[in-house]
Write a protein that holds these residues in place. Structure first.
Motif, PDB file in Angstrom:
ATOM      1  N   GLY A  87       0.479  -4.965  -6.656  1.00 29.89           N
ATOM      2  CA  GLY A  87       0.613  -3.532  -6.877  1.00 29.89           C
ATOM      3  C   GLY A  87       1.809  -3.209  -7.752  1.00 29.89           C
ATOM      4  O   GLY A  87       1.733  -2.371  -8.658  1.00 29.89           O
ATOM      5  N   LEU A 115      -3.474  -4.451  -3.341  1.00 32.23           N
ATOM      6  CA  LEU A 115      -2.378  -3.753  -3.992  1.00 32.23           C
ATOM      7  C   LEU A 115      -1.393  -3.113  -3.019  1.00 32.23           C
ATOM      8  O   LEU A 115      -0.269  -2.768  -3.393  1.00 32.23           O
ATOM      9  N   LEU A 142      -6.707   0.464  -1.395  1.00 34.70           N
ATOM     10  CA  LEU A 142      -5.635  -0.337  -2.001  1.00 34.70           C
ATOM     11  C   LEU A 142      -5.483  -1.674  -1.293  1.00 34.70           C
ATOM     12  O   LEU A 142      -5.207  -2.695  -1.935  1.00 34.70           O
ATOM     13  N   LEU A 193       0.539   4.234  -5.173  1.00 31.83           N
ATOM     14  CA  LEU A 193       1.228   3.020  -5.630  1.00 31.83           C
ATOM     15  C   LEU A 193       2.520   3.369  -6.363  1.00 31.83           C
ATOM     16  O   LEU A 193       3.556   2.725  -6.159  1.00 31.83           O
TER      17      LEU A 193
END
Length: 174
Positions: free
Chosen positions: A126, A105, A100, A66
């Motif tokens: 995210g 995210l 994720l 991320l």
């Protein structure tokens, strides 16, 4: 915070080093002790990082991806490039992206000009989470990792030289 609830009465690495000497492996004892100490230190630091990230629903690998995506201008990278930058196997990138995505995210996207390439992009959720998790890591781990400033400088220099000699990166290529 350490990775063990109660400190041991003796340093098991120093004890192992003595055993190495006693068994006739003295020429390798310093290397064994150094490698083992680095690995144990890594475990302790990893536990600290994971503990800080847990309330955010992240692991370090998910946070790293991320953060990497948040640093890009477009918020997206080809999956293969993300794996190369994080130095992880493609399967690990796929698993991380899967998690994720489940958390909302990150998302997979088609590459606009290359149909064979899959992009991974950071979602608005995210983008909101990265600075919060980074602030917690900075406050609780990175700003006070348990080393003095000179030790941090020396350790980084030593490990960088090791990584370069091991072929981890080639500064002349970039």
């Amino acid at each position: 915070m350490t990775a063990t609830a109660k400190p041991l009465a003796q340093d098991p690495i120093a004890q192992a080093r003595r055993h190495w000497d006693e068994h006739g492996w003295g020429d390798a004892a310093d290397g064994m002790a150094a490698v083992t100490a680095v690995m144990r230190t890594s475990q302790i630091l990893f536990t600290r990082v994971e503990t800080v990230l847990k309330p955010f629903g992240l692991t370090f690998s998910r946070f790293e991806l991320l953060a990497l995506l948040s640093f890009t201008a477009s918020g997206a990278l080809p999956m293969a490039k993300a794996g190369a930058r994080l130095q992880v196997h493609p399967t690990s990138v796929t698993n991380t992206v899967d998690r994720l995505e489940q958390a909302g995210l990150a998302e997979r996207r088609s590459h606009p000009s290359d149909g064979r390439t899959v992009l991974v992009g950071i979602t608005p959720a995210g983008r909101e989470l990265v600075p919060l998790a980074a602030a917690a890591l900075n406050a609780e781990v990175f700003s006070r990792p348990g080393f003095g400033q000179q030790d941090l400088t020396d350790l980084t220099d030593i490990l960088t030289r090791f990584r370069r000699r091991a072929g981890d990166f080639d500064e002349s290529a970039g």
